[in-house]
Design an enzyme around this catalytic site. Sequence first.
Site, PDB file in Angstrom:
ATOM      1  N   ASP A 225      35.996  39.659  38.038  1.00 44.47           N
ATOM      2  CA  ASP A 225      36.662  38.631  37.794  1.00 44.47           C
ATOM      3  C   ASP A 225      36.771  37.706  39.342  1.00 44.47           C
ATOM      4  OD1 ASP A 225      37.891  36.536  36.473  1.00 44.47           O
ATOM      5  OD2 ASP A 225      39.326  37.858  35.364  1.00 44.47           O
TER       6      ASP A 225
HETATM    7  C1  BGC Z   1      39.500  34.295  34.654  1.00 43.88           C
HETATM    8  C2  BGC Z   1      38.122  34.616  33.837  1.00 43.88           C
HETATM    9  C3  BGC Z   1      37.431  33.331  34.230  1.00 43.88           C
HETATM   10  C4  BGC Z   1      37.267  33.095  35.769  1.00 43.88           C
HETATM   11  C5  BGC Z   1      36.360  31.841  36.145  1.00 43.88           C
HETATM   12  C6  BGC Z   1      39.391  33.967  35.911  1.00 43.88           C
HETATM   13  O1  BGC Z   1      40.826  33.731  36.447  1.00 43.88           O
HETATM   14  O2  BGC Z   1      40.083  35.448  34.435  1.00 43.88           O
HETATM   15  O3  BGC Z   1      38.285  34.734  32.510  1.00 43.88           O
HETATM   16  O4  BGC Z   1      35.957  33.528  33.882  1.00 43.88           O
HETATM   17  O5  BGC Z   1      38.668  32.879  36.340  1.00 43.88           O
HETATM   18  O6  BGC Z   1      37.012  30.654  35.936  1.00 43.88           O
END
Ligand code: BGC
Length: 665
Positions: A225
């Site tokens: 993530d």
């Molecule tokens: C989120 C993800 C997301 C990623 C990119 C993170 O903060 O938890 O679900 O895909 O950011 O934006």
Amino acid sequence: MHNLLNQLTLTEKLELLIGEDMWHTKAIERLGLDSIRMCDGPHGLRKMVNDRESIGEVIPSIAFPTLSALSTTWNPDLAYQMGTALASECQLNEVDVLLGPGINIKRTPLCGRNFEYFSEDPFLAGKMATAYTLGVEEHGTATCLKHFSANNQEFDRMCIDSKVDLRTLHEIYFKPFEMVISDASPSSIMCAYNKLNGTYCSQNKWLLTDILRDTLGFKGLAVSDWWAVHDSSASLKAGLELQMPYADYHLPNLMAAYEKGEITIEEIDAAVETILSFIDDRIKARQMPPSNISMEEKHQLAKDIALESMVLLKNEDHLLPITTNKFKKVVLIGEYADKPFIQGGGSARVNALFVDSTVETLKEIAPKDLEIHYAGVYATWTPHHDVENILRGIEAAKEADIAVVFVGTGDIVETESADREHIKLKKAAEILILQVAKVNPNTVVVLQAGSAIDMSSWISEVKAVVLQGFSGCASGSALAEILLGHVSPSGKLTETYPLHLEDCPAYEEDLGNGLTVHYIEGIMVGYRYYNTYNKEVAFPFGFGLSYTDFSYNHLAIQPNEDGEKMNISCEITNIGTYAAKEIAQLYVHYENSPVIRPVQELKGFQKVFLNPGETKIITFSISKEDLTYFDATSQTWKMDEPSVTFQVGSSSRAIHLSDTLMLNH
Ligand code: BGC
């Protein structure tokens, strides 16, 4: 592509393990290796106008219903079609990877991202997410299942330690991932921010290698993530291949770890090979013929999904649908009748190309002798305006035969990075409902939300409640059709609506203490808890009314010869006057179990369309394996019970047919 490995320098190899920027993998120009573009979703495309920048303006795109609303359709065909349409959006915008679907379990209604997730039930989440994933992947775009694992709240998500026992992990939290991995082979998976039993998911070897690859059989790319990596070399060693996004410390950290012998060239090469083969697949997928789904077709699909997602929760005296033999004048109260909340906030928020209005659609499609009035009150939440708005709402309600009040949570309350503080509507919204109901006995409440709402202070005062959910760009027009009875509601809840937050199984520990969150309820998540311990709820899992009625008859269980598989079938008849869809649900129950089992577990569901008077036979196929529980001592799936009872119903608490099958072990 793989012989590229030998041509890469050590630095290039390490660079490939890290994002080039916020949304791309590293391009190695001297070897002609292109970068791969990733983009948030998952219910639309959240692509930056300039996606070489971290954040910025987002391109307008079609906003489908959020996954919480997609799930209340209980219709995997629609999930597949939505995936197909999203792949087309990706293709048109040169996006290789759609960062979704999110398949975390709705453990507590407080979780700010519940609108991004499917259900409190792993089987339902797994089935719907499998269909969605197949739709995206089969049309040339990679999915990225997220967030693995036990990321069920936003509070302290970057560092909270989720303490979950092994059985619960396998039966509840890993299950949907296991199902999607086995049936849809997602190209990538995203690890969660949190720790799981003491170790960050991003550097948890047990999770990312022993479980994900060796047990669940995942073959794709494991991505972090965004900013979830705390220790680059620990993540690499744990089995995480791609660290996102670019950060200037990753490369020196990895290089230093290599020089100190903490990571080996074999470990680096293994990860690079996975990335190269992922890049290779994505570049080949770019050759797929262009999608020919038009914007009109996507809008229609968004509407079809919205139509099937809405859940009729209450309909006393058959108040709905609004027909001219019952009513001459309807008033819609609340600005969300015109500009609905269609989604929650955060990285899933789509810049909707257009948003349908219920007011406008009703004016277009309602019979000429039905007067449609609109009191667009409720624009602000300041106390002064609240009073004014409520008074205007009451005046408008007095004049009409039926009043429809629009309330909801919206993208400020339900959002990434923050959990809700409670599950009630704002006080002003509750007062508006109560005051309108006082002056108009025919009050309908329309709820725009992505997770459960406590309705206890007002529900007994209104005759009808429709959960409109966060149903995307066509939510407003779809609702108009439901209100007028052009289409009967056919959505059902995929999470229990408790009477109060305090009734929830996770309540005592809910979001933890900031350091740890103990999943004290274990496998008793959602209806597994409420139904096992006979707790009163506002609306049970699987519940949803229709404008018609259905009868269930003739349950038959047919095991195959060796007893390994069985077909459970029954007849469903539409015994009312509306053509409608029904969702039949199959639950299993065990007597004399040597281990604790929830009193019911969902093992199948089917959505059928029936004209008035029509009967159809539905069949659920399940195998003995589907009946097993995870034995933490032997770390195997087991089934010890002498028998299993199959229950078929229209909700988890409306079982119409049941029968018991003796099992040979
Ligand atoms: C989120 C993800 C997301 C990623 C990119 C993170 O903060 O938890 O679900 O895909 O950011 O934006």
